[in-house]
Scaffold this motif. Structure first.
Motif, PDB file in Angstrom:
ATOM      1  N   ALA A 193      39.023  41.375  37.427  1.00 28.22           N
ATOM      2  CA  ALA A 193      40.116  40.438  37.651  1.00 28.22           C
ATOM      3  C   ALA A 193      39.946  39.177  36.805  1.00 28.22           C
ATOM      4  O   ALA A 193      40.905  38.681  36.202  1.00 28.22           O
ATOM      5  N   SER A 198      35.313  44.767  40.786  1.00 27.41           N
ATOM      6  CA  SER A 198      36.743  44.435  40.865  1.00 27.41           C
ATOM      7  C   SER A 198      37.003  42.967  40.540  1.00 27.41           C
ATOM      8  O   SER A 198      37.944  42.631  39.816  1.00 27.41           O
ATOM      9  N   ILE A 240      40.848  38.924  44.705  1.00 26.46           N
ATOM     10  CA  ILE A 240      41.086  39.467  43.367  1.00 26.46           C
ATOM     11  C   ILE A 240      42.133  38.625  42.641  1.00 26.46           C
ATOM     12  O   ILE A 240      41.964  38.271  41.465  1.00 26.46           O
ATOM     13  N   VAL A 241      43.207  38.289  43.341  1.00 24.95           N
ATOM     14  CA  VAL A 241      44.262  37.467  42.732  1.00 24.95           C
ATOM     15  C   VAL A 241      43.727  36.084  42.370  1.00 24.95           C
ATOM     16  O   VAL A 241      44.019  35.547  41.293  1.00 24.95           O
ATOM     17  N   TRP A 261      43.848  45.531  45.312  1.00 20.74           N
ATOM     18  CA  TRP A 261      44.121  44.100  45.126  1.00 20.74           C
ATOM     19  C   TRP A 261      44.146  43.389  46.481  1.00 20.74           C
ATOM     20  O   TRP A 261      44.658  43.913  47.463  1.00 20.74           O
TER      21      TRP A 261
END
Length: 312
Positions: free
Chosen positions: A232, A228, A129-130, A125
């Motif tokens: 997400a 990824s 990604i967040v 992360w």
């Protein structure tokens, strides 16, 4: 790897779960595919449908074409979806009409656990990604909060409704049936199915096939190049859809589609502000049941994978 009969039976059961989810405005078959661990194979299989299959059939025969298509997987999944449509769908509709708080509580627990399940597959992360997760959640929350559009009976509209709805059906967190409600096409399609209006259904199906084949290729490309970030965004989609399946709601607008009343707009409320019997104790129990069911399935899948690796 060659799949056994047990593997294909498992795929059929997952197809049944997907079929039951996709006919409910608010629950995504894509979420079920993700939870059950067949999502990437589903996307990869669909994106592999192209004209090269015809060439393979001509040059190497039907068996080679069937293998290239991943035919056993598609057949097992399609059988499960059909079984669900003709059987479990009626049970699901009965529960939604007569015990809405309890059935939505169970769905809420399932989807809540799936956020954790999908998110934990992201290896590392970081800020990107967040941010991708937050964008996905925001988009999904906005979509499920939109008011429905006015109905449109043109054939071109039906075509694009099919293309858009099928894309939503394979996106975790966004319900294809709910998208049809938003577009104002749900009534037209359900009436066409009831009246055996094959022209309307055919136009819708062509749009769905074109949308599915196009969108699946985009998703596969995203998984290959931006795995990824894609995970997400999909995790965000699932999280943003939770508002739609919150068990306690005030209904703001409904419409009768034949003999079926469909909710067009509603607002989430806390259990103690619910206009009716909140059934809070049993609702919480069912939420936990749905949540623990996903955890149990993951533990079972992990043990099965360990046994397979040990055998090999």
């Amino acid at each position: 790897m060659q799949k056994s009969f047990k593997d294909h039976l498992s795929i059929t059961l997952k197809g049944m779960a997907m079929g039951a989810a996709d006919v409910v405005p608010g629950v995504s078959g894509g979420t079920i595919a993700f939870i059950s661990g067949i999502y990437e194979e589903l996307i990869s299989t669909i994106s592999g449908v192209n004209f090269s299959l015809i060439t393979t059939w001509k040059n190497k025969g039907f068996k080679a074409m069937w293998h290239q298509l991943n035919g056993p997987f598609i057949l097992a999944l399609f059988i499960g979806i059909l079984i669900s449509i003709f059987s479990l769908m009626r049970i699901a509709n009965y529960l939604l009409e007569n015990h809405p708080v309890l059935i939505w509580s169970f769905f809420f627990g399932l989807v809540l656990a799936s956020i954790w399940y999908v998110g934990k597959q992201i290896p590392k992360w970081n800020f990107k990604i967040v941010l991708a997760l937050l964008i996905g959640a925001g988009v999904a929350f906005y979509i499920v909060s939109l008011p429905p559009m006015a109905a449109n009976d043109s054939n071109l509209f039906i075509f694009f409704s099919g293309a858009i709805a099928i894309c939503a059906m394979i996106l975790p967190g966004i319900s294809g049936a709910f998208i049809l409600v938003l577009l104002g096409a749900y009534k037209r399609i359900t009436e066409a199915a009831h009246d055996f209006d094959f022209q309307t259904l055919g136009i819708f199906a062509v749009g769905a096939v074109i949308g599915l084949l196009s969108f699946s290729k985009i998703l596969k490309w995203l998984f290959v190049h931006y795995s990824s970030i894609t995970l997400a965004v999909l995790t965000g989609f699932i999280a943003g859809s939770l508002n739609k399946i919150w068990p306690w709601k005030h209904v703001l607008q409904t419409e009768m589609y034949g003999d079926k009343e469909v909710v067009l707009r509603e607002a989430s409320v806390l259990p103690w502000n619910f206009n009716g019997e909140p059934q809070t104790f049993f609702a919480v129990i069912l939420m936990l049941t749905g949540f623990l069911l996903i955890l149990g399935l993951e533990i079972f899948a992990a043990k099965s994978s360990t046994k397979v690796n040990a055998t090999n």
